[in-house]
Design a protein around this motif. Structure first.
Motif, PDB file in Angstrom:
ATOM      1  N   LYS A  81       0.853  -1.192   0.000  1.00 47.74           N
ATOM      2  CA  LYS A  81       0.000   0.000   0.000  1.00 47.74           C
ATOM      3  C   LYS A  81       0.881   1.231   0.000  1.00 47.74           C
ATOM      4  O   LYS A  81       1.832   1.327   0.753  1.00 47.74           O
ATOM      5  N   GLY A  82       0.611   2.155  -0.848  1.00 46.23           N
ATOM      6  CA  GLY A  82       1.408   3.369  -0.938  1.00 46.23           C
ATOM      7  C   GLY A  82       2.614   3.246  -1.851  1.00 46.23           C
ATOM      8  O   GLY A  82       3.328   4.214  -2.067  1.00 46.23           O
ATOM      9  N   CYS A  83       2.868   2.069  -2.400  1.00 46.01           N
ATOM     10  CA  CYS A  83       3.966   1.891  -3.352  1.00 46.01           C
ATOM     11  C   CYS A  83       3.471   2.271  -4.746  1.00 46.01           C
ATOM     12  O   CYS A  83       2.276   2.277  -5.010  1.00 46.01           O
ATOM     13  N   ALA A  84       4.396   2.568  -5.640  1.00 44.59           N
ATOM     14  CA  ALA A  84       4.045   2.812  -7.037  1.00 44.59           C
ATOM     15  C   ALA A  84       3.876   1.468  -7.729  1.00 44.59           C
ATOM     16  O   ALA A  84       4.691   0.562  -7.539  1.00 44.59           O
ATOM     17  N   LEU A  85       2.825   1.333  -8.514  1.00 45.72           N
ATOM     18  CA  LEU A  85       2.540   0.097  -9.238  1.00 45.72           C
ATOM     19  C   LEU A  85       2.671   0.368 -10.733  1.00 45.72           C
ATOM     20  O   LEU A  85       2.120   1.338 -11.246  1.00 45.72           O
ATOM     21  N   GLU A  86       3.383  -0.513 -11.432  1.00 45.20           N
ATOM     22  CA  GLU A  86       3.584  -0.365 -12.871  1.00 45.20           C
ATOM     23  C   GLU A  86       3.485  -1.743 -13.513  1.00 45.20           C
ATOM     24  O   GLU A  86       4.093  -2.700 -13.032  1.00 45.20           O
ATOM     25  N   ALA A  87       2.716  -1.852 -14.601  1.00 41.23           N
ATOM     26  CA  ALA A  87       2.558  -3.144 -15.267  1.00 41.23           C
ATOM     27  C   ALA A  87       2.490  -2.956 -16.775  1.00 41.23           C
ATOM     28  O   ALA A  87       2.116  -1.884 -17.263  1.00 41.23           O
ATOM     29  N   THR A  88       2.845  -4.018 -17.481  1.00 36.82           N
ATOM     30  CA  THR A  88       2.750  -4.013 -18.937  1.00 36.82           C
ATOM     31  C   THR A  88       2.435  -5.417 -19.426  1.00 36.82           C
ATOM     32  O   THR A  88       2.830  -6.402 -18.803  1.00 36.82           O
ATOM     33  N   ILE A  89       1.702  -5.497 -20.519  1.00 40.15           N
ATOM     34  CA  ILE A  89       1.465  -6.778 -21.166  1.00 40.15           C
ATOM     35  C   ILE A  89       2.819  -7.254 -21.694  1.00 40.15           C
ATOM     36  O   ILE A  89       3.575  -6.465 -22.255  1.00 40.15           O
ATOM     37  N   GLY A  90       3.148  -8.514 -21.494  1.00 37.52           N
ATOM     38  CA  GLY A  90       4.438  -9.001 -21.970  1.00 37.52           C
ATOM     39  C   GLY A  90       4.516 -10.511 -21.966  1.00 37.52           C
ATOM     40  O   GLY A  90       3.847 -11.175 -21.188  1.00 37.52           O
ATOM     41  N   ARG A  91       5.322 -11.039 -22.821  1.00 38.51           N
ATOM     42  CA  ARG A  91       5.562 -12.483 -22.903  1.00 38.51           C
ATOM     43  C   ARG A  91       6.348 -12.955 -21.689  1.00 38.51           C
ATOM     44  O   ARG A  91       7.075 -12.185 -21.064  1.00 38.51           O
ATOM     45  N   VAL A  92       6.232 -14.246 -21.399  1.00 35.25           N
ATOM     46  CA  VAL A  92       6.954 -14.818 -20.265  1.00 35.25           C
ATOM     47  C   VAL A  92       8.214 -15.562 -20.699  1.00 35.25           C
ATOM     48  O   VAL A  92       8.950 -16.057 -19.869  1.00 35.25           O
ATOM     49  N   ASN A  93       8.444 -15.653 -22.006  1.00 32.01           N
ATOM     50  CA  ASN A  93       9.656 -16.292 -22.502  1.00 32.01           C
ATOM     51  C   ASN A  93      10.112 -15.568 -23.765  1.00 32.01           C
ATOM     52  O   ASN A  93       9.444 -14.654 -24.235  1.00 32.01           O
ATOM     53  N   SER A  94      11.233 -15.986 -24.295  1.00 28.79           N
ATOM     54  CA  SER A  94      11.785 -15.313 -25.470  1.00 28.79           C
ATOM     55  C   SER A  94      11.468 -16.043 -26.772  1.00 28.79           C
ATOM     56  O   SER A  94      12.041 -15.738 -27.804  1.00 28.79           O
ATOM     57  N   ALA A  95      10.542 -16.986 -26.738  1.00 29.28           N
ATOM     58  CA  ALA A  95      10.229 -17.754 -27.941  1.00 29.28           C
ATOM     59  C   ALA A  95       9.608 -16.888 -29.031  1.00 29.28           C
ATOM     60  O   ALA A  95       9.803 -17.131 -30.202  1.00 29.28           O
ATOM     61  N   ASN A  96       8.865 -15.883 -28.652  1.00 29.32           N
ATOM     62  CA  ASN A  96       8.214 -15.011 -29.615  1.00 29.32           C
ATOM     63  C   ASN A  96       8.428 -13.572 -29.167  1.00 29.32           C
ATOM     64  O   ASN A  96       8.024 -13.188 -28.086  1.00 29.32           O
ATOM     65  N   ARG A  97       9.050 -12.765 -29.985  1.00 34.23           N
ATOM     66  CA  ARG A  97       9.368 -11.397 -29.596  1.00 34.23           C
ATOM     67  C   ARG A  97       8.176 -10.461 -29.682  1.00 34.23           C
ATOM     68  O   ARG A  97       8.197  -9.376 -29.140  1.00 34.23           O
ATOM     69  N   ALA A 128      -9.650 -10.121 -21.202  1.00 35.50           N
ATOM     70  CA  ALA A 128      -8.901 -11.201 -21.858  1.00 35.50           C
ATOM     71  C   ALA A 128      -7.726 -11.601 -20.980  1.00 35.50           C
ATOM     72  O   ALA A 128      -7.123 -10.757 -20.321  1.00 35.50           O
ATOM     73  N   ASN A 129      -7.417 -12.881 -20.978  1.00 36.43           N
ATOM     74  CA  ASN A 129      -6.262 -13.374 -20.238  1.00 36.43           C
ATOM     75  C   ASN A 129      -4.994 -13.018 -21.005  1.00 36.43           C
ATOM     76  O   ASN A 129      -4.863 -13.350 -22.181  1.00 36.43           O
ATOM     77  N   ARG A 130      -4.072 -12.333 -20.345  1.00 34.83           N
ATOM     78  CA  ARG A 130      -2.806 -11.933 -20.952  1.00 34.83           C
ATOM     79  C   ARG A 130      -1.678 -12.129 -19.940  1.00 34.83           C
ATOM     80  O   ARG A 130      -1.868 -11.897 -18.746  1.00 34.83           O
ATOM     81  N   SER A 131      -0.509 -12.524 -20.417  1.00 39.87           N
ATOM     82  CA  SER A 131       0.655 -12.580 -19.544  1.00 39.87           C
ATOM     83  C   SER A 131       1.145 -11.138 -19.351  1.00 39.87           C
ATOM     84  O   SER A 131       0.904 -10.272 -20.196  1.00 39.87           O
ATOM     85  N   PHE A 132       1.805 -10.904 -18.212  1.00 42.66           N
ATOM     86  CA  PHE A 132       2.210  -9.526 -17.902  1.00 42.66           C
ATOM     87  C   PHE A 132       3.432  -9.479 -17.002  1.00 42.66           C
ATOM     88  O   PHE A 132       3.819 -10.486 -16.399  1.00 42.66           O
ATOM     89  N   HIS A 133       4.010  -8.288 -16.936  1.00 37.66           N
ATOM     90  CA  HIS A 133       5.140  -7.989 -16.048  1.00 37.66           C
ATOM     91  C   HIS A 133       4.663  -6.888 -15.103  1.00 37.66           C
ATOM     92  O   HIS A 133       4.090  -5.892 -15.549  1.00 37.66           O
ATOM     93  N   LEU A 134       4.903  -7.057 -13.804  1.00 35.43           N
ATOM     94  CA  LEU A 134       4.449  -6.119 -12.788  1.00 35.43           C
ATOM     95  C   LEU A 134       5.629  -5.667 -11.941  1.00 35.43           C
ATOM     96  O   LEU A 134       6.431  -6.505 -11.515  1.00 35.43           O
ATOM     97  N   ALA A 135       5.738  -4.366 -11.707  1.00 33.71           N
ATOM     98  CA  ALA A 135       6.785  -3.819 -10.831  1.00 33.71           C
ATOM     99  C   ALA A 135       6.110  -3.051  -9.700  1.00 33.71           C
ATOM    100  O   ALA A 135       5.142  -2.324  -9.913  1.00 33.71           O
ATOM    101  N   VAL A 136       6.651  -3.218  -8.491  1.00 35.54           N
ATOM    102  CA  VAL A 136       6.183  -2.498  -7.305  1.00 35.54           C
ATOM    103  C   VAL A 136       7.371  -1.745  -6.754  1.00 35.54           C
ATOM    104  O   VAL A 136       8.390  -2.340  -6.387  1.00 35.54           O
ATOM    105  N   LEU A 137       7.286  -0.423  -6.711  1.00 37.04           N
ATOM    106  CA  LEU A 137       8.387   0.425  -6.260  1.00 37.04           C
ATOM    107  C   LEU A 137       8.001   1.124  -4.972  1.00 37.04           C
ATOM    108  O   LEU A 137       7.076   1.928  -4.953  1.00 37.04           O
ATOM    109  N   CYS A 138       8.711   0.778  -3.923  1.00 37.04           N
ATOM    110  CA  CYS A 138       8.421   1.348  -2.589  1.00 37.04           C
ATOM    111  C   CYS A 138       9.609   2.151  -2.071  1.00 37.04           C
ATOM    112  O   CYS A 138      10.734   1.821  -2.340  1.00 37.04           O
TER     113      CYS A 138
END
Length: 138
Positions: A81-97, A128-138
């Motif tokens: 709570k109170g941290c900055a939240l940042e997310a983006t749609i992204g692949r979980v592996n390098s098989a497809n760029r 829609a179900n999508r893979s993603f990357h999430l960052a929490v900066l406190c």
């Protein structure tokens, strides 16, 4: 110098200014984080809600509700709570760029101080179900 003027447009100028502002803001944030005891936390989550890799994440899961897709909960090892939240749609592996197109939103998870709620959608705005990357900066 005349060659530069021939290619200088309003759009090019504004894009260049935006890059300098973005890089400057990142540098200020990096300096602030370097001097503090902040520990960024992050998670890479697949479209099924499985935690693929992380730093400081404890678990991830897809939240199931009938006819609702793209809802996830990611739990970290501390109160976010109170941290900055940042997310983006992204692949979980390098098989497809080329990542899946879509939209993503984040919010503090109501009633769960250590968790983040993530909602993903397709490019048309439909859940829609999508893979993603999430960052929490406190």
């Amino acid at each position: 110098m005349p060659r530069i003027r021939n290619h200088l447009t309003y759009a090019n100028l504004m894009a260049t200014i935006a890059v300098f502002i973005a890089l400057g803001g990142g540098a200020i944030a990096a300096i602030h984080l370097k001097g503090s005891k902040a520990r960024p936390r992050w998670a890479v989550v697949d479209a099924h809600g499985h935690l693929v890799s992380d730093k400081g994440a404890v678990s991830a899961k897809q939240l199931f509700t009938p006819n609702v897709h793209g809802s996830y909960q990611v739990t970290f090892n501390r109160n976010v709570k109170g941290c900055a939240l940042e997310a983006t749609i992204g692949r979980v592996n390098s098989a497809n760029r080329d990542p899946d197109p879509g939209e993503i939103g984040v919010a503090y998870r109501n009633g769960h101080a250590n968790s983040v709620y993530v909602k993903t959608r397709d490019s048309a705005g439909a859940e829609a179900n999508r893979s993603f990357h999430l960052a929490v900066l406190c």
